[in-house]
Design a protein around this motif. Structure first.
Motif, PDB file in Angstrom:
ATOM      1  N   ILE A  38       0.860  -1.183   0.000  1.00 23.30           N
ATOM      2  CA  ILE A  38       0.000   0.000   0.000  1.00 23.30           C
ATOM      3  C   ILE A  38       0.895   1.231   0.000  1.00 23.30           C
ATOM      4  CG2 ILE A  38      -1.800   1.268   1.229  1.00 23.30           C
ATOM      5  CD1 ILE A  38      -2.813  -1.443   0.430  1.00 23.30           C
ATOM      6  N   ALA A  39       0.592   2.168  -0.885  1.00 18.06           N
ATOM      7  CA  ALA A  39       1.354   3.423  -0.947  1.00 18.06           C
ATOM      8  C   ALA A  39       0.457   4.568  -0.510  1.00 18.06           C
ATOM      9  CB  ALA A  39       1.851   3.648  -2.375  1.00 18.06           C
ATOM     10  N   GLN A  40       1.070   5.619  -0.007  1.00 17.62           N
ATOM     11  CA  GLN A  40       0.322   6.775   0.459  1.00 17.62           C
ATOM     12  C   GLN A  40       0.798   8.014  -0.286  1.00 17.62           C
ATOM     13  OE1 GLN A  40       0.553   7.444   4.670  1.00 17.62           O
ATOM     14  NE2 GLN A  40      -0.844   9.151   4.623  1.00 17.62           N
ATOM     15  N   CYS A  41      -0.160   8.831  -0.710  1.00 16.55           N
ATOM     16  CA  CYS A  41       0.183  10.099  -1.349  1.00 16.55           C
ATOM     17  C   CYS A  41       0.848  11.008  -0.315  1.00 16.55           C
ATOM     18  CB  CYS A  41      -1.070  10.793  -1.879  1.00 16.55           C
ATOM     19  SG  CYS A  41      -1.815   9.960  -3.291  1.00 16.55           S
ATOM     20  N   PRO A  42       1.699  11.917  -0.762  1.00 20.63           N
ATOM     21  CA  PRO A  42       2.298  12.885   0.163  1.00 20.63           C
ATOM     22  C   PRO A  42       1.206  13.748   0.817  1.00 20.63           C
ATOM     23  CG  PRO A  42       3.461  12.874  -1.935  1.00 20.63           C
ATOM     24  CD  PRO A  42       2.233  12.047  -2.117  1.00 20.63           C
ATOM     25  N   THR A  43       1.505  14.308   1.956  1.00 20.26           N
ATOM     26  CA  THR A  43       0.565  15.159   2.680  1.00 20.26           C
ATOM     27  C   THR A  43       0.041  16.256   1.760  1.00 20.26           C
ATOM     28  OG1 THR A  43       1.728  14.726   4.732  1.00 20.26           O
ATOM     29  CG2 THR A  43       0.286  16.657   4.697  1.00 20.26           C
ATOM     30  N   GLY A  44      -1.271  16.445   1.759  1.00 18.31           N
ATOM     31  CA  GLY A  44      -1.888  17.490   0.955  1.00 18.31           C
ATOM     32  C   GLY A  44      -2.226  17.065  -0.462  1.00 18.31           C
ATOM     33  N   GLN A  45      -1.987  15.787  -0.792  1.00 18.82           N
ATOM     34  CA  GLN A  45      -2.309  15.298  -2.124  1.00 18.82           C
ATOM     35  C   GLN A  45      -3.325  14.168  -2.047  1.00 18.82           C
ATOM     36  OE1 GLN A  45       1.333  14.322  -4.200  1.00 18.82           O
ATOM     37  NE2 GLN A  45       1.836  16.467  -4.512  1.00 18.82           N
ATOM     38  N   CYS A  54      -0.740  11.048  -7.581  1.00 22.59           N
ATOM     39  CA  CYS A  54      -1.077  11.949  -6.479  1.00 22.59           C
ATOM     40  C   CYS A  54      -0.992  13.403  -6.942  1.00 22.59           C
ATOM     41  CB  CYS A  54      -0.146  11.714  -5.300  1.00 22.59           C
ATOM     42  SG  CYS A  54      -0.277  10.047  -4.608  1.00 22.59           S
ATOM     43  N   ILE A  55      -2.085  14.130  -6.766  1.00 24.29           N
ATOM     44  CA  ILE A  55      -2.182  15.525  -7.187  1.00 24.29           C
ATOM     45  C   ILE A  55      -2.600  16.355  -5.975  1.00 24.29           C
ATOM     46  CG2 ILE A  55      -3.378  17.138  -8.724  1.00 24.29           C
ATOM     47  CD1 ILE A  55      -1.787  15.231 -10.359  1.00 24.29           C
ATOM     48  N   ASP A  56      -2.171  17.616  -5.936  1.00 22.77           N
ATOM     49  CA  ASP A  56      -2.525  18.500  -4.825  1.00 22.77           C
ATOM     50  C   ASP A  56      -4.029  18.539  -4.603  1.00 22.77           C
ATOM     51  OD1 ASP A  56       0.115  19.130  -4.363  1.00 22.77           O
ATOM     52  OD2 ASP A  56       0.040  21.024  -5.472  1.00 22.77           O
TER      53      ASP A  56
END
Length: 139
Positions: A38-45, A54-56
């Motif tokens: 499982i991967a997680q988008c960066p904070t705020g995306q 992953c997009i803002d």
């Protein structure tokens, strides 16, 4: 600012070869990647079906929403010893009140009181995220 709407379905492989599991987490669809990764988008995306996974947040709608149908979290009603107070935390109930001690799940785990395990892997929780808050409400 224009908001792009990206329609999709939770857990379904998309044209970008990922399956968004909720607003911020996804898994890879390729057969050469272990399915439990499982991967997680960066904070705020947020997770999307676009070429850039992953997009803002605010620029596009997330492919998959993890908001419960009523948009809230369960509260202490006297029938449960614990309740999820955010995606990754839970607290003990004292009757119909939540106690002040906040317990956090390990990294890459989400709160799942209903499972009987307190915290589970995101893929195990599936579409049944019990609480979609970033953090517990302040008491």
């Amino acid at each position: 600012m224009a908001v792009v709407v990206v329609l999709g379905e939770c857990g379904t492989c998309q044209t970008n070869d990922v399956a968004c599991l909720n607003t911020t987490h996804y898994k890879f669809c390729g057969e050469n990647v272990a399915p439990d990764q499982i991967a997680q988008c960066p904070t705020g995306q947020v997770c999307t079906s676009l070429a850039i996974v992953c997009i803002d947040e605010g620029l596009v709608e997330a492919t998959c929403s993890d908001t419960p149908a009523d948009g809230s979290c369960l509260s202490c009603d006297g029938s449960s010893m614990f309740v999820c107070t955010s995606r990754t935390t839970f607290q003990m109930c004292n009757g119909t009140s939540v106690t002040s001690q906040v317990t956090k799940c390990k990294d890459n785990k989400v709160c799942s009181i209903k499972s009987g395990k307190y915290c589970v892997d995101l893929c195990e929780a599936g579409d049944s995220i019990e609480c979609n808050r970033e953090a517990p409400l302040e008491s």
